[in-house]
Design a protein around this motif. Structure first.
Motif, short mmCIF file in Angstrom:
data_model
loop_
_atom_site.label_atom_id
_atom_site.label_comp_id
_atom_site.label_asym_id
_atom_site.label_seq_id
_atom_site.Cartn_x
_atom_site.Cartn_y
_atom_site.Cartn_z
N LYS A 174 -15.03 8.16 -1.96
CA LYS A 174 -15.13 6.99 -1.09
C LYS A 174 -15.70 5.76 -1.81
O LYS A 174 -15.41 4.63 -1.43
CB LYS A 174 -15.98 7.28 0.15
CG LYS A 174 -15.36 8.29 1.10
CD LYS A 174 -14.29 7.64 1.92
CE LYS A 174 -13.79 8.59 3.01
NZ LYS A 174 -12.63 8.04 3.68
N LYS B 69 0.84 -1.19 0.00
CA LYS B 69 0.00 0.00 0.00
C LYS B 69 0.88 1.24 0.00
O LYS B 69 1.91 1.28 0.68
CB LYS B 69 -0.90 0.02 1.23
CG LYS B 69 -1.91 -1.09 1.28
CD LYS B 69 -2.71 -1.02 2.57
CE LYS B 69 -3.60 -2.21 2.72
NZ LYS B 69 -4.35 -2.19 3.98
N HIS C 90 -5.11 9.17 -2.64
CA HIS C 90 -5.67 7.84 -2.37
C HIS C 90 -4.57 6.94 -1.85
O HIS C 90 -3.40 7.11 -2.22
CB HIS C 90 -6.22 7.20 -3.66
CG HIS C 90 -7.32 7.95 -4.30
ND1 HIS C 90 -8.64 7.77 -3.98
CD2 HIS C 90 -7.31 8.91 -5.26
CE1 HIS C 90 -9.39 8.57 -4.72
NE2 HIS C 90 -8.60 9.28 -5.50
N THR C 91 -4.92 5.96 -1.02
CA THR C 91 -4.01 4.87 -0.69
C THR C 91 -4.37 3.74 -1.64
O THR C 91 -5.53 3.33 -1.72
CB THR C 91 -4.18 4.41 0.77
OG1 THR C 91 -3.93 5.52 1.63
CG2 THR C 91 -3.22 3.28 1.10
N LYS D 78 -14.84 4.43 -4.41
CA LYS D 78 -13.76 3.66 -5.04
C LYS D 78 -13.09 2.68 -4.08
O LYS D 78 -12.41 1.75 -4.53
CB LYS D 78 -12.69 4.60 -5.60
CG LYS D 78 -13.18 5.50 -6.71
CD LYS D 78 -12.07 6.43 -7.13
CE LYS D 78 -12.53 7.42 -8.15
NZ LYS D 78 -11.47 8.40 -8.47
N GLU D 79 -13.25 2.88 -2.79
CA GLU D 79 -12.55 2.03 -1.81
C GLU D 79 -12.92 0.56 -2.01
O GLU D 79 -14.09 0.21 -2.15
CB GLU D 79 -12.89 2.47 -0.39
CG GLU D 79 -12.29 3.82 -0.05
CD GLU D 79 -12.56 4.29 1.36
OE1 GLU D 79 -11.85 5.21 1.80
OE2 GLU D 79 -13.46 3.74 2.03
N GLY D 80 -11.88 -0.28 -2.08
CA GLY D 80 -12.09 -1.70 -2.27
C GLY D 80 -12.29 -2.12 -3.72
O GLY D 80 -12.46 -3.30 -4.01
N TYR E 97 -7.92 0.43 -5.02
CA TYR E 97 -8.13 1.56 -4.13
C TYR E 97 -8.36 1.03 -2.73
O TYR E 97 -9.33 0.34 -2.47
CB TYR E 97 -9.36 2.37 -4.55
CG TYR E 97 -9.18 3.20 -5.78
CD1 TYR E 97 -8.51 4.41 -5.74
CD2 TYR E 97 -9.71 2.80 -7.00
CE1 TYR E 97 -8.36 5.20 -6.87
CE2 TYR E 97 -9.57 3.58 -8.14
CZ TYR E 97 -8.89 4.77 -8.06
OH TYR E 97 -8.75 5.55 -9.19
N GLU E 98 -7.45 1.34 -1.83
CA GLU E 98 -7.59 0.93 -0.44
C GLU E 98 -8.31 1.99 0.39
O GLU E 98 -9.11 1.67 1.25
CB GLU E 98 -6.22 0.64 0.17
CG GLU E 98 -5.46 -0.50 -0.50
CD GLU E 98 -6.03 -1.87 -0.18
OE1 GLU E 98 -6.91 -1.98 0.71
OE2 GLU E 98 -5.61 -2.84 -0.82
N LYS E 99 -7.99 3.27 0.12
CA LYS E 99 -8.59 4.36 0.90
C LYS E 99 -8.65 5.61 0.04
O LYS E 99 -7.71 5.91 -0.69
CB LYS E 99 -7.77 4.63 2.16
CG LYS E 99 -8.33 5.74 3.04
CD LYS E 99 -7.52 5.94 4.29
CE LYS E 99 -7.99 7.18 5.01
NZ LYS E 99 -8.70 6.93 6.22
N ALA E 100 -9.77 6.30 0.13
CA ALA E 100 -9.93 7.60 -0.51
C ALA E 100 -10.06 8.65 0.59
O ALA E 100 -10.78 8.46 1.56
CB ALA E 100 -11.18 7.61 -1.40
N TYR E 101 -9.35 9.74 0.44
CA TYR E 101 -9.34 10.77 1.49
C TYR E 101 -10.43 11.81 1.29
O TYR E 101 -10.80 12.50 2.24
CB TYR E 101 -7.96 11.41 1.57
CG TYR E 101 -6.92 10.45 2.10
CD1 TYR E 101 -6.74 10.28 3.46
CD2 TYR E 101 -6.16 9.68 1.23
CE1 TYR E 101 -5.81 9.37 3.96
CE2 TYR E 101 -5.23 8.76 1.72
CZ TYR E 101 -5.06 8.63 3.08
OH TYR E 101 -4.15 7.73 3.56
#
Length: 103
Positions: free
Chosen positions: A88, A51, A61-62, A90-92, A79-83
């Motif tokens: 949001k 990551k 993004h992470t 997109k996460e996962g 996409y692990e994390k959206a700030y």
């Protein structure tokens, strides 16, 4: 002889490893490192890199690079994390670059 049909698959363009189902496409309107990319809800037969935070076109993004499970070619990222709140969704989810996959 009966017609044999199954799910439409996307494969790694280098080794033809199955990596995603057509039915899991969320959007075809994304940009990857080398051009057009697709956003998928799921991916298979892949491995994830480490990551890291990246400043992409839509903000910070992470993400983790996606490697083909067979040939190790980088196919896109997860996409692990959206700030930003608007990103949001997109996460996962998974980005697969059009130039790296085929049907």
């Amino acid at each position: 002889m009966a017609d044999v049909t199954g799910p439409r698959l996307y494969c790694c363009c280098h080794c033809r490893n199955h990596v995603a189902l057509h039915d899991d496409i969320i959007s075809k309107a994304f940009q990857g490192r080398s051009g057009r990319a697709f956003l998928f809800s799921h991916a298979m037969n892949i491995s994830l890199g480490r990551k890291e935070d990246r400043n992409l076109m839509t903000g910070l993004h992470t993400v983790a690079d996606i490697h083909c499970g067979d040939c190790r070619e980088i196919l896109g990222w997860k996409y692990e994390k959206a700030y930003e709140e608007t990103q949001k969704y997109k996460e996962g989810k998974f980005i697969l670059e059009k130039s790296k996959i085929m049907q």
